[in-house]
Write a protein that holds these residues in place. Structure first.
Motif, short mmCIF file in Angstrom:
data_model
loop_
_atom_site.label_atom_id
_atom_site.label_comp_id
_atom_site.label_asym_id
_atom_site.label_seq_id
_atom_site.Cartn_x
_atom_site.Cartn_y
_atom_site.Cartn_z
N HIS A 157 -5.54 -3.43 6.12
CA HIS A 157 -5.57 -2.62 7.34
C HIS A 157 -5.53 -3.52 8.56
O HIS A 157 -6.47 -4.25 8.83
N GLU A 207 1.49 7.15 6.54
CA GLU A 207 0.91 7.96 5.46
C GLU A 207 0.42 9.33 5.92
O GLU A 207 -0.77 9.51 6.14
N GLU A 229 2.65 7.93 1.10
CA GLU A 229 2.56 6.72 1.93
C GLU A 229 3.59 5.69 1.45
O GLU A 229 3.77 5.50 0.24
N HIS A 275 -1.47 2.53 9.29
CA HIS A 275 -1.99 1.26 9.82
C HIS A 275 -0.96 0.14 9.69
O HIS A 275 -0.04 0.23 8.87
N ALA A 325 2.02 0.73 7.35
CA ALA A 325 1.84 1.73 6.29
C ALA A 325 1.79 3.08 6.98
O ALA A 325 0.90 3.33 7.80
N ASP A 327 0.87 -1.18 0.00
CA ASP A 327 0.00 0.00 0.00
C ASP A 327 0.90 1.23 0.00
O ASP A 327 1.78 1.35 0.87
#
Ligand code: MG
Length: 242
Positions: free
Chosen positions: A169, A195, A226, A162, A193, A99
């Protein structure tokens, strides 16, 4: 995780190279989905629901333009010169998620916008640098907050980073501002992740009627970077890189 991360990084580079005046958000989505599937991945955003009552996300990337912060729809909107376009991409490879997101300016950015983009990137890198064993989630959050606040930009509070792994997630949340608690201790093997979402004006955001798009309430520009990272004994390693 490395293969998924690499694929997502490829998608962002590919979409970025196709981002020019006249292209539609939907066309960028087609380019992204084709690359993900040809590479043996699955687009993780497509059909994603925030909860059982929410509409499924219609595409493989989010295309958030100007005052849109995140989760903009890859629809028939035409990209124009002078827009700030945030692309968020997610893919699954062999059960693991990547992600990442990046904000592009269409054309040569004025100095103020270039500085805004750079500060958001620096906030992300500061957060990543704090992702070391022995630190806590709050150290990442504080590092992001310090860069953003020193530069005078707003920090969106409603959306956070997350954990990431076999789901897009996972716990824990990774806020872009300090919480009262310092949060979970960071250990080798954790994947996150990170961001930051920053605004030129007020950080207050709202949700459009499409059920997805998050926009600044004052209409000010927003920027989003991110990376998915993993924490090693030696420190952070960025996964979403080519
Ligand atoms: Mg994310």
């Amino acid at each position: 995780m490395r293969r998924a991360g690499r694929l997502v990084a490829e998608v962002l580079a590919l979409v970025g190279s196709n981002l020019r005046p006249g292209v539609t958000a939907a066309e960028l989505d087609v380019i992204a989905e084709r690359h993900i599937r040809r590479s043996g991945g699955t687009p993780s955003f497509k059909g994603y629901r925030i909860d059982t009552g929410s509409p499924p996300f219609p595409g493989s990337i989010c295309v958030s333009i100007d005052a849109e912060v995140v989760h903009g729809l890859p629809d028939r909107r035409v990209i124009r010169a002078g827009q700030l376009v945030s692309i968020d991409a997610g893919a699954i490879v062999d059960g693991y998620h990547g992600d990442a997101a990046r904000t592009f300016y269409v054309g040569d950015p004025p100095a103020g916008i270039a500085a805004f983009i750079e500060a958001t990137q620096l906030a992300l890198l500061a957060g990543i640098a704090a992702a070391r064993p022995g630190n806590r989630i709050g150290d990442i959050s504080g590092a992001v907050e310090d860069v953003a606040a020193a530069a005078g930009y707003g920090i969106v509070r409603e959306c956070v980073g997350h954990g990431i792994g076999t789901a897009m997630h996972e716990a824990p949340d990774v806020p872009n501002y300090r919480m009262r608690s310092a949060g979970m201790r960071l250990e080798p093997g954790m994947c996150l992740a990170i961001e930051p979402m920053l605004t030129l004006g007020s950080p207050a955001v709202g949700l459009l009627e499409d059920g997805w798009t998050i926009v600044t309430r004052d209409g000010s520009l927003a920027c989003h970077f991110e990376h998915s990272i993993t924490i090693t004994a030696d420190g952070p390693e960025i996964l979403t890189t080519v």
